[in-house]
Scaffold this motif. Structure first.
Motif, short mmCIF file in Angstrom:
data_model
loop_
_atom_site.label_atom_id
_atom_site.label_comp_id
_atom_site.label_asym_id
_atom_site.label_seq_id
_atom_site.Cartn_x
_atom_site.Cartn_y
_atom_site.Cartn_z
N GLU A 64 0.81 -1.22 0.00
CA GLU A 64 0.00 0.00 0.00
C GLU A 64 0.85 1.27 0.00
OE1 GLU A 64 -0.34 -1.65 4.30
OE2 GLU A 64 0.03 -2.39 2.26
N TYR A 65 2.13 1.13 0.27
CA TYR A 65 3.04 2.29 0.23
C TYR A 65 4.04 2.19 -0.91
CZ TYR A 65 0.98 3.37 4.73
OH TYR A 65 0.09 3.66 5.72
N GLY A 66 3.73 1.35 -1.90
CA GLY A 66 4.55 1.29 -3.09
C GLY A 66 5.55 0.16 -3.14
N VAL A 102 9.97 2.70 10.99
CA VAL A 102 8.58 3.15 10.89
C VAL A 102 7.67 1.99 10.48
CG1 VAL A 102 7.00 4.59 9.53
CG2 VAL A 102 9.10 5.57 10.49
N ILE A 103 8.10 1.19 9.52
CA ILE A 103 7.27 0.08 9.03
C ILE A 103 7.09 -0.98 10.11
CG2 ILE A 103 7.25 -1.87 7.42
CD1 ILE A 103 8.55 0.08 5.37
N ASP A 104 8.16 -1.31 10.82
CA ASP A 104 8.09 -2.42 11.78
C ASP A 104 7.55 -2.00 13.14
OD1 ASP A 104 9.11 -4.07 9.86
OD2 ASP A 104 11.14 -4.14 10.66
N TYR A 105 7.80 -0.75 13.54
CA TYR A 105 7.44 -0.35 14.90
C TYR A 105 6.56 0.89 14.97
CZ TYR A 105 10.98 -3.66 16.45
OH TYR A 105 11.68 -4.81 16.68
N GLY A 106 6.41 1.61 13.86
CA GLY A 106 5.61 2.82 13.88
C GLY A 106 4.12 2.55 13.86
N THR A 107 3.35 3.62 14.01
CA THR A 107 1.90 3.53 13.97
C THR A 107 1.42 3.69 12.53
OG1 THR A 107 1.63 5.91 14.25
CG2 THR A 107 1.81 4.56 16.26
N ASP A 108 0.14 3.44 12.32
CA ASP A 108 -0.43 3.68 10.99
C ASP A 108 -0.26 5.15 10.60
OD1 ASP A 108 -1.19 1.05 10.74
OD2 ASP A 108 -3.25 1.39 11.44
N ASP A 109 -0.40 6.04 11.56
CA ASP A 109 -0.22 7.47 11.28
C ASP A 109 1.22 7.76 10.86
OD1 ASP A 109 -1.00 10.38 11.46
OD2 ASP A 109 0.59 10.32 12.96
N ARG A 111 3.30 5.71 9.34
CA ARG A 111 3.51 5.21 7.98
C ARG A 111 2.85 6.13 6.95
NH1 ARG A 111 3.75 0.35 11.02
NH2 ARG A 111 1.50 0.23 11.33
N ALA A 112 1.66 6.60 7.27
CA ALA A 112 0.96 7.49 6.34
C ALA A 112 1.64 8.85 6.22
CB ALA A 112 -0.49 7.68 6.78
N ARG A 113 2.26 9.32 7.31
CA ARG A 113 2.92 10.64 7.29
C ARG A 113 4.30 10.58 6.65
NH1 ARG A 113 4.13 13.53 12.46
NH2 ARG A 113 3.75 11.58 13.60
N PHE A 114 5.10 9.59 7.04
CA PHE A 114 6.52 9.62 6.70
C PHE A 114 6.87 8.90 5.40
CE2 PHE A 114 6.88 9.72 11.54
CZ PHE A 114 6.92 11.11 11.58
N LEU A 115 6.24 7.77 5.11
CA LEU A 115 6.67 6.98 3.95
C LEU A 115 6.44 7.69 2.62
CD1 LEU A 115 5.68 3.36 5.05
CD2 LEU A 115 7.89 4.53 5.28
N PRO A 116 5.27 8.30 2.38
CA PRO A 116 5.11 9.00 1.09
C PRO A 116 6.11 10.13 0.90
CG PRO A 116 2.97 8.62 2.12
CD PRO A 116 4.00 8.29 3.15
N ARG A 117 6.48 10.82 1.96
CA ARG A 117 7.43 11.92 1.83
C ARG A 117 8.86 11.41 1.64
NH1 ARG A 117 5.59 16.98 3.01
NH2 ARG A 117 7.68 17.66 3.63
N ILE A 118 9.13 10.21 2.10
CA ILE A 118 10.42 9.59 1.77
C ILE A 118 10.45 9.22 0.30
CG2 ILE A 118 11.84 7.52 2.11
CD1 ILE A 118 11.09 7.60 5.07
N ILE A 222 9.83 17.51 21.00
CA ILE A 222 9.35 16.53 20.04
C ILE A 222 8.00 16.03 20.52
CG2 ILE A 222 9.81 14.32 18.91
CD1 ILE A 222 12.74 14.65 19.46
N PRO A 223 6.97 16.09 19.70
CA PRO A 223 5.66 15.56 20.13
C PRO A 223 5.77 14.09 20.52
CG PRO A 223 5.45 16.83 18.10
CD PRO A 223 6.92 16.66 18.34
N ALA A 224 5.08 13.72 21.58
CA ALA A 224 5.09 12.32 22.01
C ALA A 224 4.57 11.41 20.90
CB ALA A 224 4.25 12.16 23.27
N ALA A 225 3.75 11.96 20.01
CA ALA A 225 3.24 11.16 18.89
C ALA A 225 4.34 10.75 17.93
CB ALA A 225 2.17 11.96 18.14
N ASN A 226 5.55 11.34 18.04
CA ASN A 226 6.66 11.01 17.16
C ASN A 226 7.58 9.94 17.74
OD1 ASN A 226 5.66 13.03 15.52
ND2 ASN A 226 7.67 13.93 15.11
N VAL A 227 7.19 9.34 18.85
CA VAL A 227 7.94 8.19 19.37
C VAL A 227 7.72 7.00 18.44
CG1 VAL A 227 8.09 6.50 21.24
CG2 VAL A 227 7.87 8.94 21.76
N ILE A 228 8.81 6.38 18.01
CA ILE A 228 8.73 5.19 17.16
C ILE A 228 8.85 3.97 18.05
CG2 ILE A 228 9.73 3.95 15.21
CD1 ILE A 228 10.94 6.59 14.27
#
Length: 412
Positions: A64-66, A102-109, A111-118, A222-228
């Motif tokens: 789903e991320y290419g 991000v893929i193995d330990y990150g949240t769905d958010d 993956r949706a935020r970081f992978l497309p921009r990579i 760093i927002p706590a939401a950015n913890v991987i």
């Protein structure tokens, strides 16, 4: 050990080779893992985005991320080899490490935020692991992150951060529980490098280039939401992501063959006692020895691939491969400098320098390979302890019951 390729893999290689020939952003003029000059960055970012779009990067990502999870597991190695063979720029930055985390330990958010921009190369990542007192022994890191409301506040310093001056995002390890044991209490974060309190200072090396940077954190939020992953579980996240990136080993093998070919041409064009150096018996013996070692390195790369395919990897494999490559690379480029005689003192700034001073630059840089990714001395200890099962090394003066060294390898 099975080293033979397959028709499908060779067809993929032909496709990659044609793509690289058409789209590569020019020749990479310096040896090693180097940061592009600022003026090259737009072309490098466009090149990285094209590689993702063509399906040559992010191959193992979720579909789903290419990604193409059903692709042959050796396809990333083929891509790395063909980029190295063309002597052009590989992808710069730490996207491979960050995306694995991000893929193995990150949240769905995440993956949706970081992978497309990579994939689009809008975000170039750097690796914020090593510190002045925590390089090969990464678990000794002292950069602190304390919880404060919805954020973590970071203070400390990182060093040897490749492409730090170009990065938009950082894959950061910081200590969140200073009372925990050495490998515990560490947390992984995704850091916006534009955050207030982040200061990047490029480091000028002996080569004259600025490939690394030191990075300082002064009250960075760093927002706590950015913890991987989980808080205080960053060691596991980091070790897992480091284990994902193996394709660079294949590229280094190709680079050694290219340097060996260059050395042969140099020996043909250089004189020793009035004759071509290649006619000198000592020179021929030296090149023969180096050629043998280059082929041994290729066999070690092949063995690593075979074990990867058959899931039979051994603890000492990566350390042995890195030690052998880095010391062979140093000896090879040092031989190129020596063959030039007094001209070996020239640098790339001198118009009379052989090959534009490439050999001299590569020689100066070659020591970095013996340190980056874990100093060879530390890796030899890993081989002894984890590969051969020898008694663990203890800290000096601690006695037989003293604390053993962690042997953990930090990245840059």
């Amino acid at each position: 050990m099975q080293l033979e390729s397959t028709p499908e893999l060779e067809a993929f290689r032909d496709k990659v080779r044609a793509f690289v020939a058409e789209h590569a952003p020019g020749t990479k003029t310096h040896a090693g893992v180097r940061a592009p000059a600022p003026g090259l960055m737009p072309a490098i970012r466009a090149w990285i985005a094209k590689l993702y779009e063509a399906g040559f990067l992010g191959i193992t990502w979720p579909a789903e991320y290419g990604g193409r999870p059903d692709a042959h597991p050796l396809e990333p190695f083929v891509v790395a080899e063909e980029i190295a063979r063309a002597r052009t720029w590989p992808p710069v930055g730490a996207a491979a490490l960050a995306s694995a985390a991000v893929i193995d330990y990150g949240t769905d958010d995440h993956r949706a935020r970081f992978l497309p921009r990579i994939r689009s190369s809008e975000d170039l990542w750097c690796q914020l692991f090593s510190e002045p007192g925590a390089g090969s022994d990464l678990a000794a890191l002292r950069t602190r992150a304390r919880g404060e409301g919805e954020d973590f506040v970071v203070d400390g310093q990182k060093v040897w951060t490749t492409n730090g001056q170009h990065a938009d995002m950082g894959y950061l390890l910081a200590r969140t529980d200073p009372t925990a044991s050495k490998h515990q209490g560490i947390t992984a974060f995704a850091l916006d490098m534009r955050s207030p309190g982040v200061e990047v200072r490029p480091l000028r090396e002996i080569t004259g280039t600025t490939d690394f940077a030191e990075v300082f954190f002064d009250g960075v939020r760093i927002p706590a939401a950015n913890v991987i992953g989980e808080v205080n579980d960053g060691w596991r996240v980091a070790m897992s992501s480091l284990g994902h990136e193996r394709s660079g080993v294949a590229a280094r093998g190709v680079e050694l063959f290219a340097s060996l070919e260059d050395l042969l041409r140099l020996a043909e064009d250089t004189s020793v006692s009035g004759r071509p150096a290649l006619e000198d018996s000592a020179t021929r013996q030296l090149i023969g020895e180096l050629a043998t070692r280059v082929h041994v390195n290729a066999a070690m790369v092949g063995l690593g691939r075979s074990r990867l395919l058959h899931r039979t990897e051994q603890p000492a494999d990566a350390a042995l491969g890195k030690i052998f490559f880095s010391e062979l690379n140093h000896d090879l480029v040092a031989s190129g400098v020596r063959l030039q005689g007094v001209d070996g003192l020239l640098t790339e700034d001198d118009p009379d320098a052989v090959a534009g001073g490439w050999w001299q630059d590569a020689h100066l840089y070659s020591r970095a390979y013996t340190i980056a990714g874990g100093a060879n001395e530390v890796l030899r200890t890993q081989v002894a302890e984890r590969g051969l099962g020898l008694p663990r090394e203890t800290s000096p003066g601690s006695g037989p019951q003293g604390e053993a060294r962690s042997g953990a390898v930090g990245g840059r």
